[in-house]
Design an enzyme around this catalytic site. Structure first.
Site, mmCIF file in Angstrom:
data_model
loop_
_atom_site.group_PDB
_atom_site.id
_atom_site.type_symbol
_atom_site.label_atom_id
_atom_site.label_comp_id
_atom_site.label_asym_id
_atom_site.label_seq_id
_atom_site.Cartn_x
_atom_site.Cartn_y
_atom_site.Cartn_z
ATOM 1 N N GLU A 1 0.792 -1.226 0.000
ATOM 2 C CA GLU A 1 0.000 0.000 0.000
ATOM 3 C C GLU A 1 0.830 1.284 0.000
ATOM 4 O O GLU A 1 0.734 2.093 0.931
ATOM 5 C CB GLU A 1 -0.952 0.027 1.201
ATOM 6 C CG GLU A 1 -2.072 -0.988 1.136
ATOM 7 C CD GLU A 1 -3.127 -0.783 2.240
ATOM 8 O OE1 GLU A 1 -3.097 0.247 2.920
ATOM 9 O OE2 GLU A 1 -3.974 -1.670 2.387
ATOM 10 N N GLU B 1 -5.682 -8.246 0.781
ATOM 11 C CA GLU B 1 -6.356 -7.825 2.020
ATOM 12 C C GLU B 1 -7.799 -7.479 1.726
ATOM 13 O O GLU B 1 -8.095 -6.867 0.704
ATOM 14 C CB GLU B 1 -5.740 -6.544 2.615
ATOM 15 C CG GLU B 1 -4.445 -6.718 3.317
ATOM 16 C CD GLU B 1 -3.929 -5.399 3.897
ATOM 17 O OE1 GLU B 1 -4.743 -4.540 4.309
ATOM 18 O OE2 GLU B 1 -2.695 -5.240 3.924
HETATM 19 O O1 IFM Z 1 -4.530 -2.408 9.142
HETATM 20 C C1 IFM Z 1 -4.444 -1.969 7.820
HETATM 21 C C2 IFM Z 1 -3.280 -2.627 7.113
HETATM 22 O O2 IFM Z 1 -2.085 -2.434 7.779
HETATM 23 C C3 IFM Z 1 -3.145 -2.060 5.714
HETATM 24 N N1 IFM Z 1 -4.405 -2.138 5.012
HETATM 25 C C4 IFM Z 1 -5.577 -1.653 5.670
HETATM 26 C C5 IFM Z 1 -5.705 -2.274 7.048
HETATM 27 C C6 IFM Z 1 -6.967 -1.756 7.764
HETATM 28 O O3 IFM Z 1 -6.892 -0.396 7.956
#
Ligand code: IFM
Length: 475
Positions: free
Chosen positions: A169, A375
């Site tokens: 990210e 994710e």
């Molecule tokens: O916790 C975060 C993660 O570290 C990166 N993506 C989003 C998640 C939720 O906010």
């Protein structure tokens, strides 16, 4: 549609259903690693909502056996974890901590013994302090150091890690950390932070180069977070601002990596802004070659769609906290009128996953490698009932809907878009960055006083889905 058998029947046999975590959010063991930018950021008053730090979190560093047992109990196909850069290289360059590497070496072995596919992320936001002090991702040398670190980790784990993610990210780091200041390092550069994106993309390029030249046996990819963006109305202004968010969120990183070219600045923006965006996103031909080396997969994180209107929000609220800089943004994010929300206030829209996948397929065509949802998940702060169980039916519904869309995508719902799996964010309730311990995303409840782990109903439900897929037992 939460029946595990029904969902299991929709998933192709080779679909990878896993869970994801990040080192700083779960490991603790801070005395056995170098410090990172987030350690310092968390110590600054007012930065973290509950004043907590990442020093202990879930203490996974000392409880990894228990956590591995939890992964097996849920029948996970894959586990995505991140490697802490300051645990491997406490100063961010030079000296390597063999004890630090040993931890991940063991973890990978244990995963393989249990038949769980290891996916390792090299950078999930924990920049070693000496590098942060030299300018962090504002300077190119951090990208070069990142390549060296990738080679060190690749040498040690390259024979066993199945999937490598270079950077997690970059969009969040740039927007929240350097643009709005709600994440480490707390800088409020707004759109000038675009130049930071360039160094992160370069860091990805150096890491891929390093891993390929080790060479590692596993597949190499990158992960970014994507959001389908819609204008609040058909007005020219709202449309231009939706284009702006789409540019900084969805294209600034993906276009150089996947297309080997700088993204085109959207039309309809005022000329000074167009020129500024052009200058911060431009890369030399040589750098574009470095960052666009072919990848084996693309990691897509999806949480929610964005609804954008022109004009700043005078409260300066962003999805990750309040920011003075956000008051100067030329747009604001609106609540979706018809969508329910998680406890974090994030809209719930499984169809957004289909939309963003469609957009990626259209934009990148044959340049888009197979995709993994690296994710996806939701914060619901369900507490243990008097009988000790944690009933998070809201999370079960969320996951069933999103994994259902993922299953359709994996079955070829969008021509040219090949989806391989879905990693639930996240295994354990953890330290949610600026939100501290106030937001719980886990399949497993963690009591942050005793560190006791209690599987929630979503954990048992994932286990049922997996057992149904393997046709092992009655569910
Ligand atoms: O916790 C975060 C993660 O570290 C990166 N993506 C989003 C998640 C939720 O906010």
């Amino acid at each position: 549609m939460t029946d595990p058998r029904e969902l299991a029947a929709r998933q192709p046999a080779n679909f990878v259903l896993g869970a994801a975590t990040a080192a700083l959010q779960i490991e603790g063991g801070a005395d056995l690693r170098g410090r990172c930018g987030w350690d310092e950021f968390a110590e600054q008053p007012g930065r973290i909502i509950d004043g907590s730090t990442p020093a202990l979190t879930c203490d996974h560093f000392h409880r990894s056996e228990e956590d591995l047992e939890l992964m097996s109990g849920a029948g996970l196909d894959g586990y995505r974890f991140s490697i802490s850069w300051p645990r491997v290289q406490p100063e961010g360059s030079g000296r390597v901590s063999s004890e630090g590497l040993d931890f991940y070496d063991r973890l990978v072995d244990r995963l393989i013994e249990r038949g769980i596919r290891p996916m390792a992320t090299l950078y999930h936001w924990d920049t070693p302090i000496p590098l942060e002090q030299q300018g962090g991702w504002k300077v190119r040398s951090t990208a070069e150091r990142f390549g060296e670190y990738a080679a060190i980790v690749g040498e040690r784990l390259g024979d066993r890690v199945a999937d490598w993610v270079s950077i997690n990210e970059a969009a969040t780091v740039v927007l929240n950390g350097y643009g709005l200041g709600v994440h480490s390092p707390g800088e409020e550069q707004l759109f000038r932070a675009g130049a930071v994106a360039r160094n992160m993309v370069l860091g990805h390029g150096y890491a891929v180069q390093a891993l390929r030249s080790v060479p590692v046996a596993g597949r190499i990819g990158v992960t970014n977070t994507h959001t389908p963006v819609s204008p609040a109305t058909d007005s020219k202004k709202d449309k231009a601002m939706a284009g702006l968010l789409d540019f900084v969120h969805n294209r600034l990183f993906a276009d150089p990596v996947l297309l080997g070219r700088s993204p085109e600045v959207p039309r309809g923006l005022p000329l000074p802004m167009r020129l500024m965006l052009k200058s911060v996103s431009r890369m030399s031909r040589k750098d574009l070659e470095l960052v666009s080396q072919p990848l084996d997969f693309y990691g897509l994180n999806y949480y929610f769609p964005s609804l954008v209107a022109a004009g700043a929000d005078p409260t300066g609220m962003s999805p990750d906290g309040e920011s003075e800089a956000a008051k100067d943004l030329p747009f604001r994010l609106l609540d979706w009128p018809d969508l329910p929300q998680t406890d974090f206030g994030w809209p719930i829209a499984p169809d957004g996953l289909r939309q963003i996948s469609q957009q990626m397929a259209e934009r990148y065509g044959t340049r888009l490698p197979p995709v993994v949802i690296t994710e996806g998940g939701a914060s619901f702060n369900d507490a243990p009932s008097p009988d000790g169980s944690v009933n998070d039916d809201d999370r079960v519904a969320y996951l069933a809907a999103h994994i259902g869309v993922a299953a359709d995508l994996a079955n070829g719902a969008i021509p040219g878009f090949e989806l391989e799996g879905y990693y639930v964010w996240t295994l354990l309730d953890n330290w949610e960055w600026a939100a501290g311990f106030s937001q719980r995303f886990g399949l497993v409840h963690v009591d942050f006083d005793t560190l006791e782990r209690t599987p929630k109903s979503s954990y048992h439900w994932i286990g049922d889905v997996q057992r149904a897929r393997r046709g092992k037992t009655e569910v």
